[in-house]
Design a protein around this motif. Structure first.
Motif, PDB file in Angstrom:
ATOM      1  N   ASN A 138      39.348  26.999  33.472  1.00  0.00           N
ATOM      2  CA  ASN A 138      40.060  26.343  32.524  1.00  0.00           C
ATOM      3  C   ASN A 138      41.611  27.256  32.104  1.00  0.00           C
ATOM      4  O   ASN A 138      42.445  26.704  31.792  1.00  0.00           O
ATOM      5  CB  ASN A 138      39.285  26.969  31.169  1.00  0.00           C
ATOM      6  N   SER A 139      41.505  28.420  32.731  1.00  0.00           N
ATOM      7  CA  SER A 139      42.601  29.218  32.455  1.00  0.00           C
ATOM      8  C   SER A 139      43.533  29.061  33.747  1.00  0.00           C
ATOM      9  O   SER A 139      44.745  29.365  33.611  1.00  0.00           O
ATOM     10  CB  SER A 139      42.192  30.731  32.322  1.00  0.00           C
ATOM     11  N   TYR A 140      43.268  28.780  34.829  1.00  0.00           N
ATOM     12  CA  TYR A 140      43.918  28.746  35.921  1.00  0.00           C
ATOM     13  C   TYR A 140      44.555  27.410  36.650  1.00  0.00           C
ATOM     14  O   TYR A 140      45.414  27.374  37.560  1.00  0.00           O
ATOM     15  CB  TYR A 140      43.318  29.463  37.182  1.00  0.00           C
ATOM     16  N   ALA A 141      43.743  26.453  36.168  1.00  0.00           N
ATOM     17  CA  ALA A 141      44.039  24.930  36.520  1.00  0.00           C
ATOM     18  C   ALA A 141      44.360  23.894  35.552  1.00  0.00           C
ATOM     19  O   ALA A 141      43.713  24.234  34.243  1.00  0.00           O
ATOM     20  CB  ALA A 141      43.134  24.738  37.645  1.00  0.00           C
TER      21      ALA A 141
ATOM     22  N   LYS B  66      54.627  41.400  25.551  1.00  0.00           N
ATOM     23  CA  LYS B  66      55.307  40.470  24.976  1.00  0.00           C
ATOM     24  C   LYS B  66      55.900  39.286  25.510  1.00  0.00           C
ATOM     25  O   LYS B  66      55.818  38.212  25.249  1.00  0.00           O
ATOM     26  CB  LYS B  66      56.629  41.157  24.230  1.00  0.00           C
ATOM     27  N   LEU B  67      56.385  39.675  26.763  1.00  0.00           N
ATOM     28  CA  LEU B  67      56.693  38.440  27.928  1.00  0.00           C
ATOM     29  C   LEU B  67      55.807  37.432  28.080  1.00  0.00           C
ATOM     30  O   LEU B  67      56.002  36.444  28.071  1.00  0.00           O
ATOM     31  CB  LEU B  67      57.400  39.095  28.857  1.00  0.00           C
ATOM     32  N   ALA B  68      54.580  38.371  28.283  1.00  0.00           N
ATOM     33  CA  ALA B  68      53.448  37.124  28.726  1.00  0.00           C
ATOM     34  C   ALA B  68      53.175  36.335  27.212  1.00  0.00           C
ATOM     35  O   ALA B  68      52.848  35.390  27.563  1.00  0.00           O
ATOM     36  CB  ALA B  68      52.117  38.180  28.756  1.00  0.00           C
ATOM     37  N   ALA B  69      53.245  36.913  26.089  1.00  0.00           N
ATOM     38  CA  ALA B  69      53.226  36.105  24.874  1.00  0.00           C
ATOM     39  C   ALA B  69      54.084  34.934  24.714  1.00  0.00           C
ATOM     40  O   ALA B  69      53.828  33.679  24.693  1.00  0.00           O
ATOM     41  CB  ALA B  69      53.226  36.927  23.791  1.00  0.00           C
ATOM     42  N   LEU B  70      55.374  35.164  25.223  1.00  0.00           N
ATOM     43  CA  LEU B  70      56.274  34.235  25.141  1.00  0.00           C
ATOM     44  C   LEU B  70      56.082  33.232  26.152  1.00  0.00           C
ATOM     45  O   LEU B  70      56.294  31.775  26.020  1.00  0.00           O
ATOM     46  CB  LEU B  70      57.712  34.722  25.553  1.00  0.00           C
ATOM     47  N   LEU B  71      55.469  33.510  27.440  1.00  0.00           N
ATOM     48  CA  LEU B  71      55.158  32.510  28.538  1.00  0.00           C
ATOM     49  C   LEU B  71      53.903  31.740  27.944  1.00  0.00           C
ATOM     50  O   LEU B  71      54.002  30.349  28.253  1.00  0.00           O
ATOM     51  CB  LEU B  71      54.874  33.385  29.781  1.00  0.00           C
ATOM     52  N   GLN B  72      53.175  32.286  27.472  1.00  0.00           N
ATOM     53  CA  GLN B  72      51.955  31.596  26.901  1.00  0.00           C
ATOM     54  C   GLN B  72      52.383  30.473  25.820  1.00  0.00           C
ATOM     55  O   GLN B  72      51.542  29.512  25.845  1.00  0.00           O
ATOM     56  CB  GLN B  72      50.624  32.548  26.499  1.00  0.00           C
ATOM     57  N   LEU B  73      53.297  30.919  24.882  1.00  0.00           N
ATOM     58  CA  LEU B  73      53.548  29.935  24.069  1.00  0.00           C
ATOM     59  C   LEU B  73      54.586  29.038  24.511  1.00  0.00           C
ATOM     60  O   LEU B  73      54.865  28.108  23.879  1.00  0.00           O
ATOM     61  CB  LEU B  73      54.027  30.844  22.753  1.00  0.00           C
ATOM     62  N   LYS B  74      54.808  28.863  26.041  1.00  0.00           N
ATOM     63  CA  LYS B  74      55.710  28.218  26.456  1.00  0.00           C
ATOM     64  C   LYS B  74      57.048  28.103  25.727  1.00  0.00           C
ATOM     65  O   LYS B  74      57.679  27.019  25.492  1.00  0.00           O
ATOM     66  CB  LYS B  74      55.105  26.890  26.780  1.00  0.00           C
ATOM     67  N   SER B  75      57.687  29.000  25.439  1.00  0.00           N
ATOM     68  CA  SER B  75      58.690  29.197  24.634  1.00  0.00           C
ATOM     69  C   SER B  75      60.057  28.788  25.613  1.00  0.00           C
ATOM     70  O   SER B  75      61.145  28.466  24.854  1.00  0.00           O
ATOM     71  CB  SER B  75      58.992  30.815  24.333  1.00  0.00           C
ATOM     72  N   PHE B  76      60.046  28.990  26.558  1.00  0.00           N
ATOM     73  CA  PHE B  76      61.043  28.331  27.596  1.00  0.00           C
ATOM     74  C   PHE B  76      60.688  27.849  29.121  1.00  0.00           C
ATOM     75  O   PHE B  76      59.497  28.208  29.434  1.00  0.00           O
ATOM     76  CB  PHE B  76      62.116  29.405  27.583  1.00  0.00           C
ATOM     77  N   PRO B  77      61.653  27.114  29.648  1.00  0.00           N
ATOM     78  CA  PRO B  77      60.905  26.725  30.920  1.00  0.00           C
ATOM     79  C   PRO B  77      61.066  27.463  32.096  1.00  0.00           C
ATOM     80  O   PRO B  77      61.954  28.534  31.859  1.00  0.00           O
ATOM     81  CB  PRO B  77      61.961  25.258  31.148  1.00  0.00           C
ATOM     82  N   PHE B 332      36.541  35.700  26.720  1.00  0.00           N
ATOM     83  CA  PHE B 332      37.197  34.729  27.146  1.00  0.00           C
ATOM     84  C   PHE B 332      38.851  34.676  27.241  1.00  0.00           C
ATOM     85  O   PHE B 332      39.372  34.181  28.079  1.00  0.00           O
ATOM     86  CB  PHE B 332      36.357  33.623  26.699  1.00  0.00           C
ATOM     87  N   ASN B 333      39.108  35.196  25.964  1.00  0.00           N
ATOM     88  CA  ASN B 333      40.591  35.324  25.634  1.00  0.00           C
ATOM     89  C   ASN B 333      41.416  36.326  26.755  1.00  0.00           C
ATOM     90  O   ASN B 333      42.286  36.009  27.122  1.00  0.00           O
ATOM     91  CB  ASN B 333      40.939  35.706  24.331  1.00  0.00           C
ATOM     92  N   GLN B 334      40.555  37.229  27.262  1.00  0.00           N
ATOM     93  CA  GLN B 334      40.970  38.477  28.153  1.00  0.00           C
ATOM     94  C   GLN B 334      41.359  37.713  29.543  1.00  0.00           C
ATOM     95  O   GLN B 334      42.323  37.827  30.168  1.00  0.00           O
ATOM     96  CB  GLN B 334      39.829  39.359  28.101  1.00  0.00           C
ATOM     97  N   ALA B 335      40.114  36.802  29.885  1.00  0.00           N
ATOM     98  CA  ALA B 335      40.130  36.153  30.994  1.00  0.00           C
ATOM     99  C   ALA B 335      41.534  34.976  31.030  1.00  0.00           C
ATOM    100  O   ALA B 335      42.152  34.866  32.065  1.00  0.00           O
ATOM    101  CB  ALA B 335      38.886  35.124  31.444  1.00  0.00           C
ATOM    102  N   ASP B 336      41.596  34.410  29.799  1.00  0.00           N
ATOM    103  CA  ASP B 336      42.670  33.420  29.794  1.00  0.00           C
ATOM    104  C   ASP B 336      44.032  33.949  29.852  1.00  0.00           C
ATOM    105  O   ASP B 336      44.866  33.280  30.002  1.00  0.00           O
ATOM    106  CB  ASP B 336      42.594  32.629  28.213  1.00  0.00           C
ATOM    107  N   GLY B 337      44.441  35.262  29.421  1.00  0.00           N
ATOM    108  CA  GLY B 337      45.608  35.900  29.161  1.00  0.00           C
ATOM    109  C   GLY B 337      46.030  36.376  30.697  1.00  0.00           C
ATOM    110  O   GLY B 337      47.077  36.719  30.760  1.00  0.00           O
ATOM    111  N   ALA B 338      44.970  36.545  31.252  1.00  0.00           N
ATOM    112  CA  ALA B 338      45.232  37.066  32.730  1.00  0.00           C
ATOM    113  C   ALA B 338      46.413  36.566  33.575  1.00  0.00           C
ATOM    114  O   ALA B 338      47.176  36.958  34.142  1.00  0.00           O
ATOM    115  CB  ALA B 338      44.122  37.129  33.732  1.00  0.00           C
ATOM    116  N   VAL B 339      46.260  35.129  33.437  1.00  0.00           N
ATOM    117  CA  VAL B 339      47.307  34.209  34.388  1.00  0.00           C
ATOM    118  C   VAL B 339      48.886  34.529  33.660  1.00  0.00           C
ATOM    119  O   VAL B 339      49.862  34.505  34.439  1.00  0.00           O
ATOM    120  CB  VAL B 339      47.114  33.102  34.417  1.00  0.00           C
TER     121      VAL B 339
END
Lengths: 363, 363, 363
Positions: A138-141, B66-77, B332-339
């Motif tokens: 779910n998280s990687y693909a 913070k950078l990871a949060a911006l990426l997760q929020l798809k703040s920019f391409p 699960f959130n921890q796993a999800d944030g890893a990428v």
């Protein structure tokens, strides 16, 4: 210096460019027999997992085949269609053929791939559950193609996925994308199966060598065959097993207008068969078993001139290579089409068909 | 034909779209508590290898989150951010979870990947040295993520690399990028850990189940915990080992203002704990050992209502699935944030942050 | 907190940026000695398979080396050159070094890759024939790089391919792309080998440690050496075997003007050698055997000051690491060049040279 001819003989073999051998129907034929693509039908696959051939009706299968034909004919560019998507190929049961086919399909569409080629290289070795594996994908693909030795594993994994799953073969159960490739080949060969109603005397007689009850490719192929009641006359199952169908498949065949026969004499029956579907390999939960010796075909088999043979490959003794250069050989075309039908599947699931198909190809 | 419901039940399961279950703090919260991104801090990672959690101070960890949060929020391409870069995933100790996470992170940024999923498929089998392996990666890739069963192998390889190395787990030593993912989850959950000073009575009490001395994920997690002296009150180590810390970690904890307790009674302590970090698997040089039986949690455990559980997964018996649907489930959130945190790491190491982050997000 | 120096020592090691150690001739030297690229010569590789070093003549090898030099110097952008192409890396005999080199080369050119890292993860395990494997690659890829433990397998596979094949090592037979990398290093080191005619007294004396008859890298290296009759004086074979050449190679050497010597005393001969080619590992059909003990080199060996050593790596006891920092070390440069010569090979086979090379670099 002396260059031994043996060292360079295959380097520029002209026959290499000759293209696919065997029976190679033109994908354009399939399109010629039909109106444009029906987006409403294909859109039923949006965000869907593909677990079983039972998910497909005749309309959906035929529209999917038409999209595959457009892709195979390179009718429009698709190199960036899925550039923002990642396919995870999770082959807990090793399989190069199916894994590379899914990966190649994804790459043709500009998508990316991450792969598990072997369960031994996974956390599964540490006792990881499908529940936790699901969270990982779910998280990687964005989509995951899965093969597993256990029938239950694929459905189990699907329970924990928020992304679509493609069943790449689950134990002795199903292999739906293979069956789509099988029928893509048959629909290119005889487009009237899809669109017309064949006069009774010309309806197809199909022979299936194997046991649909526990051979996944055979089972999925048969399930799709049942969609063509109007154009298939009889299906004959060739098997040494007492009950080659099993309960679930028998319920399906009983509900169908297609006559189901059983036989143990292949050569006697060949004169009646228009299509012979073979697969010598069955995954029986605890490993592979071969059924190749009982029923086999070669160039001397009494096949009708226009009979075609399907085989998911790799082949064993049951299918002689002396058939490769004949018009009976539709199995190479079947393998060749797999990458195109899987591309069609991916475009539909990601809802990108309308983005890539120009209006002139739509109905 | 009859379609057995069992065959299609998961195909379009509406809950699939429901998103991540458990505790899912909004990454925007983390950004809301802080000024814009500090490029000067993130730039300290340019061209750097990441061998140890000890390389990170509080500022660097928080800016990275913070950078990871911006990426997760798809703040920019970011689809082309690393299109000219190749990541080599060199997993001499097999691990799907971590390997696919690094590969997925690289692909999300438009980078390319080459992989070694299993030492048995490498020249290592022919007795290749880290010295020569290093030269190989120098020539074929721009960065290499490495996992190895031997603690010394990763540092040894780094000696011969001209490209950055990411430690993906070295024997019983460290797993720094996992610890970054752990803390990315905690900082999203309680942004005040990063930015505020929590009143003494509200400071966190953290329980760690395992032995930091020889469990790499636990060790790296603890090393980062020590960065938050102002906001962590006590850390309690639950272990049956006589010396769960070991000399090196003890030196670090002794130098910290955070109180370190030891206990063998988890249930007694739960009423005091705000965070429970679990990991049942320890790599002890000669293979994996499980510590799952001694300390375990399920829905009936006397957890405080707002206590969260972290677990790097895959889990064993120690963490019951009946906790998955509760707010205690931050794993699960921890796993999800890893990428996302790994994407942040890659952007910093390649010095591409300023290229992708729009000015309005910078301080 | 205390950060142990040991944990961060390699993180930002300044020497990391220092670049390749050992002998690093500038690729520009190779270009300086010649007119622009000859497209007519390189075009002979269009659509060709590369099975043997015997396919290359002096012109083709040298033009290929020049193209590799232009690529290594990043003389023009190539990031999209092969964006519509897929390389299948089919390593039925595992080999990280060669597989990753081909994959990296393809990715540098914007191409895509699908991989078989281990025969155990393929249908081969189910007894799949090269005939059926060939059909698979025809359908899923545009080119295939193959390594196999059996000499015959690569030629056999090529028979069934409609796409080009790159021989990545076939049993004890050949490894042509490795030999191209070997000679790319030598031509950068002494461009006059390619273009000039070296005065007799300065012609090269090359020592080869190993048995060309059954060591694939040694065999392919020697076959290319025979192209430089005008500039190589003697080739001395160091081997304990009675017949290190074997029939086929002897026929080639007999037809060459280059003198072939045999010796079992390496140290005695070193004063005469300008180049020493080593490889301790031979694949003898049934597995790897090491020949490292008989002939070895270290910093105390009586090498001439300007003698260079080639070794395909990974090394065994035969090549001491104390030579790594000397000018004798051309083997790291040899490894480093492999990814560029393979890119040159791919551009030629796909007929894309003219698309990427600006006119000013053409003759």
């Amino acid at each position: 210096m002396t260059i031994p001819a043996s060292r360079v003989e295959h380097v520029a073999d002209p026959s290499r460019k000759a293209g696919l051998i065997g029976n190679c129907p033109d994908p354009a034929q399939l399109l010629g027999h039909s109106p444009g693509l029906r987006l409403d039908v294909l859109d039923r696959l949006r965000d869907a997992s593909v677990l079983s051939a039972a998910q497909f009706d005749k309309d959906l299968l035929c529209e999917l085949a038409k999209l595959a034909a457009l892709l195979q004919l390179k009718s429009f560019p698709v190199l960036d269609a899925l550039e923002d998507k990642i396919l995870a190929a999770a082959f807990f049961e090793p399989s190069t053929r199916t894994r590379l086919s899914f990966e190649s399909a994804m790459l043709h569409l500009g998508g990316k791939t991450i792969s598990v080629a072997d369960a031994k290289t996974t956390g599964v070795a540490k006792g990881e559950s499908m529940r936790d594996i699901g969270q990982m994908f779910n998280s990687y693909a964005d989509i995951v193609a899965v093969r597993h030795t256990e029938q239950s594993a694929v459905g189990e994994l699907c329970k924990y996925l928020r992304i679509p799953l493609l069943n790449g073969g689950n134990g002795s159960d199903e292999h739906p994308s293979q069956a789509l490739a099988d029928w893509y080949a048959l629909l290119k060969w005889r487009p009237e199966i899809a669109y017309g109603t064949i006069p009774e005397k010309f309806r197809l007689n199909i022979g299936i060598i194997g046991t649909p009850g526990n051979m996944r490719t055979v089972k999925s192929f048969l399930m799709l065959a049942l969609l063509f009641e109007k154009n298939i006359n009889h299906i004959t199952i060739f098997s040494e097993m007492a009950d080659p169908l099993g309960e679930e498949i028998r319920a399906m065949t009983n509900a169908s207008a297609i006559g189901i026969n059983f036989s143990q004499d292949l050569s006697q029956s060949l004169e009646y068969l228009d299509v012979v579907y073979m697969n010598a390999i069955a995954y029986l939960g605890d490993g592979y078993r071969f059924f190749g010796d009982a029923f086999s075909l070669d160039a001397s088999s009494p096949l009708k001139p226009d009979t075609v043979i399907l085989h998911p490959l790799a082949r064993g003794e049951e299918l002689s290579v002396d058939l490769d250069h004949t018009q009976h050989n539709l199995y190479f075309n079947q393998a060749d089409g797999a990458v195109w039908i899987r591309q069609a599947l991916l475009l539909c699931i990601f809802g990108r068909v309308a983005d890539v198909v120009p209006p002139e190809h739509l109905s």
